[in-house]
Design an enzyme around this catalytic site. Structure first.
Site, mmCIF file in Angstrom:
data_model
loop_
_atom_site.group_PDB
_atom_site.id
_atom_site.type_symbol
_atom_site.label_atom_id
_atom_site.label_comp_id
_atom_site.label_asym_id
_atom_site.label_seq_id
_atom_site.Cartn_x
_atom_site.Cartn_y
_atom_site.Cartn_z
ATOM 1 N N ASP A 12 0.800 -1.222 0.000
ATOM 2 C CA ASP A 12 0.000 0.000 0.000
ATOM 3 C C ASP A 12 0.830 1.269 0.000
ATOM 4 O O ASP A 12 0.468 2.262 -0.614
ATOM 5 C CB ASP A 12 -0.946 0.017 1.208
ATOM 6 C CG ASP A 12 -0.179 0.046 2.532
ATOM 7 O OD1 ASP A 12 0.639 -0.855 2.753
ATOM 8 O OD2 ASP A 12 -0.392 0.971 3.335
ATOM 9 N N ASP A 15 5.459 0.193 3.506
ATOM 10 C CA ASP A 15 5.706 -1.062 4.213
ATOM 11 C C ASP A 15 5.683 -2.256 3.259
ATOM 12 O O ASP A 15 5.684 -2.077 2.044
ATOM 13 C CB ASP A 15 4.688 -1.241 5.359
ATOM 14 C CG ASP A 15 3.251 -1.164 4.850
ATOM 15 O OD1 ASP A 15 3.043 -1.324 3.636
ATOM 16 O OD2 ASP A 15 2.333 -0.942 5.663
ATOM 17 N N TYR A 164 -6.287 0.083 7.996
ATOM 18 C CA TYR A 164 -7.298 0.382 6.984
ATOM 19 C C TYR A 164 -8.666 -0.093 7.455
ATOM 20 O O TYR A 164 -9.336 -0.880 6.812
ATOM 21 C CB TYR A 164 -6.915 -0.242 5.630
ATOM 22 C CG TYR A 164 -5.716 0.441 5.016
ATOM 23 C CD1 TYR A 164 -5.843 1.692 4.407
ATOM 24 C CD2 TYR A 164 -4.457 -0.141 5.062
ATOM 25 C CE1 TYR A 164 -4.740 2.343 3.866
ATOM 26 C CE2 TYR A 164 -3.346 0.497 4.515
ATOM 27 C CZ TYR A 164 -3.497 1.737 3.918
ATOM 28 O OH TYR A 164 -2.406 2.384 3.386
#
Length: 418
Positions: A12, A15, A164
């Site tokens: 994303d 990371d 998220y």
């Protein structure tokens, strides 16, 4: 161990974790950009399709690998975030996470369906067979989202939250997924579902979490471009959203920095700027096609009103701001040098750098990153237009796929206008 092949897709941000909710949104936005601005993308269109396909190949695996399951993530975010290591050296557990009828996830399933349906339009002429597979899978994933309603945050807890979490609930993803399937198939089932959903919450944001504004604008196109009065209510909602964004509107709920940047939230603010800017250029385009105008109280709004605001946001990101800094890495004379991104900050050395070994020499250093992540847009400045350019300051210094995906359309729009 699930024993499934879930290679591909995107991490994303900075990371080494695959979170499908923001990844699917990234894919939907890249696809929407190709649909709306394909001609203006010119020679970049094939690269855009490649980027979409890298995501949809992965999302297809997630949807089709195990009957009755939709895989929605790879990698334990909690253990991953304790490490600062290159993707090549990554040795954290590749745990997989899924939703199912007993552990539903209408939000992530609705967004996955939207991504597959939008991509099916992109590939319709260039790869009809692949396009059919995308739409067939989108339909079954959407059916799962509708039939087994629930938020994936409730099913998966700390593996997706607070990273998220679906803060806006899942009704917006049901609307968004159905809107894309309606656009891709014209099947009246989806239109009836949209009408029965009653998703009428007002909004002044558009992001990987909250899709209401995007869905309404997508549906409003039928009212403006095709002059179909069935879609008039969505046009009204899309315009109410614009009235909450425009700085001179009496209904505005949007803050702007002294330098003129839209400022929504402190965490990675540019994600909201790029997503909302996408809606501004796209609605401006629809308005120009239909010679349409509207009012926000006493403010008269033309397609040019939206276009001007969108251009201001894009120009700000690219360097026309009080700090004279481009927030796109590698672009302009001055840009972020210490971005919060593992692959960029760790050197390309032969030797292995373990989980915690990267922190002291490469994370805490004030040296610029050795690898330039060209084109990446970071979280951006604070509400006073200030950007410290510190690696540890991830809310401002971390790039993300969804920040970039949303600006592709507007960049093509303005580049094509030159």
């Amino acid at each position: 161990m699930a024993g499934v092949d879930l290679t591909g897709g995107y991490y994303d941000a900075g990371d080494n974790v695959k979170f499908n909710l923001p990844m699917a949104f990234t894919t939907t936005m890249l696809s929407w950009g190709a649909i709306e601005y394909g001609k203006k993308l010119g020679p970049q269109l094939s690269s855009n399709r490649e980027a979409i396909r890298w995501a949809t190949d992965y999302l297809l695996k997630c949807a089709r690998a195990t009957p009755g399951k939709l895989y929605v993530g790879v990698g334990d975010p909690n253990s991953d975030h304790k490490c600062w290591e290159r993707p090549e050296d990554m040795d954290t557990a590749r745990s997989v996470y899924s939703v199912s009828p007993s552990n539903p996830g209408s939000d992530v399933a609705g967004e996955t369906a939207a991504a597959l349906a939008a991509a099916s339009i992109v590939f319709r002429k260039v790869d009809p067979k692949y396009s059919k597979l995308l739409i067939k899978t989108a339909k079954s994933v959407m059916q799962f989202a509708i039939q087994y309603s629930g938020a994936y945050s409730d099913s998966l807890g700390s593996t997706v939250c607070p990273f998220y979490c679906s803060y806006s609930g899942y009704k917006d993803e049901l609307l968004w997924g159905a809107a894309w399937l309606w656009r891709a198939t014209n099947e009246v089932y989806y239109l009836n579902f949209i009408k029965s959903l009653g998703a009428n919450d007002g909004t002044d944001i558009f992001s990987w979490d909250n899709k209401y504004a995007g869905a309404r604008l997508l549906l409003a196109r039928r009212s403006l471009v095709d002059n179909d009065q069935t879609f008039q209510p969505f046009r009204q909602q899309a315009e109410e959203f614009m009235c909450r964004i425009l700085p001179n509107s009496p209904y505005s709920t949007t803050q702007y920095t002294p330098g003129g940047l839209m400022y929504k939230l402190s965490g990675s603010n540019l994600q909201y700027v790029t997503s909302i800017t996408y809606l501004l250029t796209t609605y401006s385009k629809y308005m120009a096609t239909s010679k349409h105008t509207f009012n926000c109280g006493n403010l008269f709004v033309t397609s040019n009103t939206l276009r001007t605001l969108a251009k201001k946001q894009v120009d700000y990101i690219l360097g026309e701001n009080p700090m004279k800094k481009s927030y796109m890495v590698g672009y302009g004379a001055s840009y972020p040098k210490r971005i919060h991104h593992r692959g960029s900050s760790l050197p390309s050395k032969e030797r292995y750098i373990g989980c915690e070994a990267g922190f002291q020499p490469y994370y805490y250093t004030t040296n610029p990153n050795p690898n330039i992540l060209t084109g990446a847009i970071v979280g951006g400045p604070n509400q006073n237009d200030f950007f410290p350019d510190e690696r540890a300051d991830y809310t401002h210094s971390e790039p993300a796929t969804y920040i970039n995906a949303a600006i592709v359309g507007p960049l093509a729009y303005f580049a094509g206008a030159l």
